[in-house]
Every structure is written in structure tokens, then in C-alpha cells.
Write a protein that holds these residues in place. Structure first.
Motif, PDB file in Angstrom:
ATOM      1  N   ASP A   9       1.235  -1.125   0.122  1.00 22.85           N
ATOM      2  CA  ASP A   9       0.065   0.007  -0.124  1.00 22.85           C
ATOM      3  C   ASP A   9       1.210   1.078  -0.052  1.00 22.85           C
ATOM      4  O   ASP A   9       0.513   2.182  -0.798  1.00 22.85           O
ATOM      5  CB  ASP A   9      -1.347  -0.289   1.285  1.00 22.85           C
ATOM      6  N   LYS A  10       2.035   1.800   0.585  1.00 26.74           N
ATOM      7  CA  LYS A  10       2.792   2.645   0.671  1.00 26.74           C
ATOM      8  C   LYS A  10       3.426   2.768  -0.507  1.00 26.74           C
ATOM      9  O   LYS A  10       3.698   3.730  -0.756  1.00 26.74           O
ATOM     10  CB  LYS A  10       4.502   2.281   2.154  1.00 26.74           C
ATOM     11  N   ALA A  11       3.466   1.373  -0.912  1.00 24.03           N
ATOM     12  CA  ALA A  11       4.587   2.036  -2.386  1.00 24.03           C
ATOM     13  C   ALA A  11       3.603   1.578  -3.953  1.00 24.03           C
ATOM     14  O   ALA A  11       4.394   1.669  -4.654  1.00 24.03           O
ATOM     15  CB  ALA A  11       5.925   0.934  -2.515  1.00 24.03           C
ATOM     16  N   GLY A  12       2.916   0.148  -3.963  1.00 24.93           N
ATOM     17  CA  GLY A  12       2.447   0.192  -5.168  1.00 24.93           C
ATOM     18  C   GLY A  12       1.208  -0.892  -4.917  1.00 24.93           C
ATOM     19  O   GLY A  12       0.893  -1.435  -4.936  1.00 24.93           O
ATOM     20  N   THR A  13       1.572  -1.926  -5.360  1.00 25.22           N
ATOM     21  CA  THR A  13      -0.087  -3.027  -5.849  1.00 25.22           C
ATOM     22  C   THR A  13       0.444  -4.405  -4.841  1.00 25.22           C
ATOM     23  O   THR A  13      -0.875  -4.379  -4.921  1.00 25.22           O
ATOM     24  CB  THR A  13       0.685  -3.451  -7.400  1.00 25.22           C
ATOM     25  N   SER A  14       0.970  -4.663  -5.028  1.00 28.78           N
ATOM     26  CA  SER A  14       0.752  -6.613  -3.855  1.00 28.78           C
ATOM     27  C   SER A  14       0.673  -5.867  -2.612  1.00 28.78           C
ATOM     28  O   SER A  14       1.416  -5.411  -2.275  1.00 28.78           O
ATOM     29  CB  SER A  14       1.903  -6.871  -4.611  1.00 28.78           C
ATOM     30  N   GLY A  15       0.080  -6.766  -2.224  1.00 27.09           N
ATOM     31  CA  GLY A  15      -0.874  -6.714  -0.651  1.00 27.09           C
ATOM     32  C   GLY A  15      -2.136  -5.828  -0.809  1.00 27.09           C
ATOM     33  O   GLY A  15      -2.017  -4.975   0.535  1.00 27.09           O
ATOM     34  N   LEU A  16      -2.220  -5.229  -1.610  1.00 24.45           N
ATOM     35  CA  LEU A  16      -3.294  -4.136  -1.668  1.00 24.45           C
ATOM     36  C   LEU A  16      -4.655  -3.632  -0.608  1.00 24.45           C
ATOM     37  O   LEU A  16      -5.068  -4.769  -0.757  1.00 24.45           O
ATOM     38  CB  LEU A  16      -3.422  -2.447  -3.265  1.00 24.45           C
ATOM     39  N   GLN A  17      -4.829  -2.555  -0.088  1.00 24.85           N
ATOM     40  CA  GLN A  17      -6.349  -3.195   1.041  1.00 24.85           C
ATOM     41  C   GLN A  17      -6.981  -2.031   0.179  1.00 24.85           C
ATOM     42  O   GLN A  17      -6.607  -1.059  -0.632  1.00 24.85           O
ATOM     43  CB  GLN A  17      -5.318  -2.992   2.076  1.00 24.85           C
ATOM     44  N   ASP A  18      -8.115  -1.724   0.945  1.00 29.05           N
ATOM     45  CA  ASP A  18      -9.274  -0.384   0.123  1.00 29.05           C
ATOM     46  C   ASP A  18      -8.517   0.946   0.233  1.00 29.05           C
ATOM     47  O   ASP A  18      -9.056   2.016  -0.930  1.00 29.05           O
ATOM     48  CB  ASP A  18     -11.024  -0.629   1.015  1.00 29.05           C
ATOM     49  N   ILE A  19      -7.879   0.448   1.356  1.00 24.28           N
ATOM     50  CA  ILE A  19      -7.128   2.552   1.054  1.00 24.28           C
ATOM     51  C   ILE A  19      -6.642   2.602   0.330  1.00 24.28           C
ATOM     52  O   ILE A  19      -6.820   4.002  -0.398  1.00 24.28           O
ATOM     53  CB  ILE A  19      -6.482   2.590   2.892  1.00 24.28           C
ATOM     54  N   THR A  20      -5.647   1.853  -0.560  1.00 24.91           N
ATOM     55  CA  THR A  20      -4.930   2.766  -2.093  1.00 24.91           C
ATOM     56  C   THR A  20      -5.728   3.060  -2.703  1.00 24.91           C
ATOM     57  O   THR A  20      -6.231   3.615  -3.065  1.00 24.91           O
ATOM     58  CB  THR A  20      -4.111   1.749  -2.108  1.00 24.91           C
ATOM     59  N   LEU A  21      -6.999   1.689  -2.920  1.00 23.51           N
ATOM     60  CA  LEU A  21      -8.079   2.111  -3.829  1.00 23.51           C
ATOM     61  C   LEU A  21      -9.210   3.126  -3.834  1.00 23.51           C
ATOM     62  O   LEU A  21      -8.854   4.352  -4.305  1.00 23.51           O
ATOM     63  CB  LEU A  21      -9.068   0.377  -3.838  1.00 23.51           C
ATOM     64  N   GLU A  22      -9.662   3.321  -1.840  1.00 29.58           N
ATOM     65  CA  GLU A  22     -10.058   4.999  -1.943  1.00 29.58           C
ATOM     66  C   GLU A  22      -9.159   6.021  -2.072  1.00 29.58           C
ATOM     67  O   GLU A  22      -9.948   6.732  -2.927  1.00 29.58           O
ATOM     68  CB  GLU A  22     -10.166   4.603  -0.096  1.00 29.58           C
ATOM     69  N   ALA A  23      -8.324   5.564  -1.875  1.00 28.31           N
ATOM     70  CA  ALA A  23      -7.372   7.090  -2.409  1.00 28.31           C
ATOM     71  C   ALA A  23      -7.636   7.435  -3.797  1.00 28.31           C
ATOM     72  O   ALA A  23      -7.152   8.208  -4.622  1.00 28.31           O
ATOM     73  CB  ALA A  23      -5.574   6.862  -2.211  1.00 28.31           C
ATOM     74  N   LEU A  24      -7.488   6.180  -4.639  1.00 27.14           N
ATOM     75  CA  LEU A  24      -7.259   6.355  -6.186  1.00 27.14           C
ATOM     76  C   LEU A  24      -8.299   7.127  -6.542  1.00 27.14           C
ATOM     77  O   LEU A  24      -8.399   8.160  -7.548  1.00 27.14           O
ATOM     78  CB  LEU A  24      -7.406   5.091  -6.377  1.00 27.14           C
ATOM     79  N   PHE A  25      -9.160   6.629  -6.197  1.00 29.30           N
ATOM     80  CA  PHE A  25     -11.361   7.399  -6.089  1.00 29.30           C
ATOM     81  C   PHE A  25     -10.850   8.489  -5.993  1.00 29.30           C
ATOM     82  O   PHE A  25     -11.529   9.886  -6.570  1.00 29.30           O
ATOM     83  CB  PHE A  25     -12.052   6.191  -5.583  1.00 29.30           C
TER      84      PHE A  25
END
Length: 128
Positions: A9-25
Motif C-alpha cells: 500500500d505504501k509503494a504500489g500493487t501487491s498486498g493492496l488494501q482498500d485504503i489505496t483504492l479509496e485514495a485512487l478514487f
């Protein structure tokens, strides 16, 4: 050769959680397609659907979003599916696909086998 297996989540793609997707949206107002997929245990995602709930709660997020492809996760499948159904009920032009990918050995070579479940207007359709 960049598999991005070591990213988080801090740097990119593997092990992503919803917080990353939320930031993208929240931060990419003009985004129209999002695809987060994994295959054969080479990477994983920890989505529980809370980012989709946030997207539903904030109608000004993702107004141009047409297609969302996410890994189909058996561990949190129920909460993710619930969130997908609620989101596609509200955003009736949005196609959400939950995708499973595995490697299959055929004729001395490896091929990717892909299954995805489409959700549009709250309805589910399995595609093989």
C-alpha cells in the motif's frame, strides 16, 4: 521483467488494501478504468469492499468510471460482493469484474486461465 510482487500500500500493487483504492478514487477524478489483478499466488490483495462503499457514499468520486476489475478473493468474498452489488445498483453504467487467474500447464508450456464474474446493475454473470 517487473512483477511488482514486493510492492505494498505504501509503494504500489501487491498486498493492496482498500485504503489505496479509496485514495485512487478520491484523487483521480477523471479515471475511467481501474484494474487490480493477481495470478497464481504471485501477489495478493486484501480488499474488503470498504473502498467501494466510500465510492458509493461520495457521488462526486469516479464520475467517469466505466470499468473496475478487482481480484476475486475467497477470504473476503462476501463483503466484497456485497459492496460490488450496492455500487453497481447506484452506478448503473459501471461494470465491475471480480477476476481469478491461475497458471495451467498445457503442451509443455504454461498458460493463464482466467475466470471473471461480471456485475452490472447489481446483477451477477460468471464468465469462463
Amino acid at each position: 521483467m517487473n512483477s511488482a510482487q514486493e510492492l505494498t500500500d505504501k509503494a504500489g500493487t501487491s498486498g493492496l488494501q482498500d485504503i489505496t483504492l479509496e485514495a485512487l478514487f478520491n484523487n483521480c477524478a477523471d479515471i475511467s478504468h481501474v484494474e487490480l489483478t493477481t495470478h497464481s499466488g504471485h501477489g495478493y490483495s486484501l480488499l474488503d469492499g470498504s473502498a467501494l462503499d466510500k465510492l458509493w457514499e461520495h457521488p462526486h468520486w469516479g464520475t467517469k468510471l466505466k470499468k473496475l476489475r478487482l481480484p476475486d478473493q475467497h477470504t473476503s468474498h462476501e463483503s466484497l460482493t456485497r459492496a460490488v452489488r450496492a455500487l453497481t445498483k447506484e452506478k448503473d453504467k459501471l461494470l465491475v469484474q471480480l477476476v481469478s487467474v491461475s497458471e495451467l500447464k498445457k503442451w509443455e508450456d504454461w498458460e493463464l486461465e482466467v475466470w471473471h464474474t461480471n456485475f452490472r446493475k447489481q446483477r451477477k454473470q460468471d464468465i469462463f
